[in-house]
Enzyme design. Structure first.
Site, PDB file in Angstrom:
ATOM      1  N   PRO A   2       1.447   0.326   8.505  1.00 11.32           N
ATOM      2  CA  PRO A   2       0.505  -0.113   9.510  1.00 11.32           C
ATOM      3  C   PRO A   2      -0.687  -0.807   8.916  1.00 11.32           C
ATOM      4  O   PRO A   2      -1.656  -0.179   8.527  1.00 11.32           O
ATOM      5  CB  PRO A   2       0.069   1.191  10.160  1.00 11.32           C
ATOM      6  CG  PRO A   2       0.394   2.251   9.150  1.00 11.32           C
ATOM      7  CD  PRO A   2       1.045   1.618   8.004  1.00 11.32           C
ATOM      8  N   GLU A   3      -0.629  -2.099   8.876  1.00 11.28           N
ATOM      9  CA  GLU A   3      -1.813  -2.889   8.593  1.00 11.28           C
ATOM     10  C   GLU A   3      -2.196  -3.559   9.908  1.00 11.28           C
ATOM     11  O   GLU A   3      -1.572  -3.309  10.935  1.00 11.28           O
ATOM     12  CB  GLU A   3      -1.530  -3.911   7.480  1.00 11.28           C
ATOM     13  CG  GLU A   3      -1.035  -3.254   6.189  1.00 11.28           C
ATOM     14  CD  GLU A   3      -0.815  -4.227   5.052  1.00 11.28           C
ATOM     15  OE1 GLU A   3      -1.571  -5.196   4.954  1.00 11.28           O
ATOM     16  OE2 GLU A   3       0.110  -4.025   4.262  1.00 11.28           O
TER      17      GLU A   3
END
Length: 271
Positions: A2-3
């Site tokens: 999760p960026e």
DNA sequence: CGGCCGACCTGCGGGC
DNA sequence: TGCCCGCAGGTCGGCC
């Protein structure tokens, strides 16, 4: 997983089903990084008014506060319309049921977090330390230069510092530095204003490209509607150690920086 | 204050 | 085949 792009893709996918729904109940099966900070019952009956994002944090705006969600390393959110939810999986540690269906957080490594923040007037301390949003048009290269020009640390770990820029993680830091032609070992203080402007442009282009691709998919990422992102197939350097550079064919190098893997091209990226 | 390092977890792939 | 090690999209807090 999760960026910024993955969190943003998730946010967009959740807008339609979640906004305007009403919370029935909430439960945390297994502890994540921190306790929820409220009794689950206190959320029942509240309407979900909006869904925002700050850096890698997803923000569910409820009537009396904010539910802050971070996906950690291995978290992903899934939406199940009313009556369609399968039995709970072994890593589905958080569940929010609404009158329209339920939201589940799957997070095998449990580095993720779900926090209740009642006082919506002052930002949560976790959010208060975040730097500017890279996709905010008001964020200029000069601001990045100011954050970096007095630092001895290498630019790659500086990009991972959420106080410098919010939302950048290992994949997109490597990709943006490649696109900008900057050696990841370059100390922050050696970067000119002009190169900081180029780096910010490259970062934006990289993030926009990832958004178009629906984010990256490594082992466990799935956007909330179940669709898979495919950015990693377009990656120029990340995860490509030893493979030929897509620009010059020299082998892509891998090295540790601040205990994370950096991927780069020794030929295309210069100090 | 800046920067390094360990800690927090689980799963998976590679090498022996 | 099976086991062990190292590594993985993050980041907080303690230490020098």
């Amino acid at each position: 997983m999760p960026e910024l792009p993955e969190v943003e893709v998730t946010r967009r996918a959740l807008l339609r089903p979640l906004c305007g729904s009403r919370v029935l109940d909430v439960d945390m099966a297994k502890a994540l990084r921190w306790p929820l900070q409220c009794t689950p019952q206190s959320l029942a009956g509240q309407r979900i008014e909006d869904i925002g994002r700050r850096g890698k944090y997803l923000l569910l705006g409820l009537e009396q506060g904010q539910l802050i969600v971070h996906l950690g390393m291995s978290g992903s959110l899934r939406w199940h319309g009313a009556g369609t939810a399968p039995p709970r999986g072994p890593h589905e540690h958080f569940r929010l049921r609404t009158d329209r269906g339920e939201l589940r957080l799957n997070d095998p490594r449990r580095f993720g977090a779900v926090l209740w923040h009642a006082d919506a007037r002052t930002p949560h301390p976790l959010l208060g330390r975040l730097g500017p949003e890279p996709l905010d048009p008001g964020f200029e290269g000069q601001q990045l230069w100011r954050a970096v020009h007095a630092r001895r640390a290498a630019i790659k770990p500086l990009l991972l510092d959420q106080a410098v820029v919010a939302g950048v993680g290992n994949i997109y830091a490597c990709e943006a530095l490649f696109r900008a032609g900057i050696d990841p070992r370059t100390p922050g203080r050696k970067l000119s204003l002009r190169r900081c402007q180029q780096l910010l442009d490259a970062l934006r282009a990289t993030l926009e490209q990832a958004l178009c691709a629906g984010g990256s998919t490594l082992r466990d990422f799935c956007s909330s509607d179940g669709a898979q992102g495919h950015f990693q197939q377009q990656a120029m350097v990340y995860g490509r150690a030893g493979q030929p550079c897509r620009r010059c064919a020299a082998p892509i190098a891998q090295m540790p920086q601040a205990q994370r893997s950096t991927y780069f091209c020794r030929h295309c990226q210069r100090r």
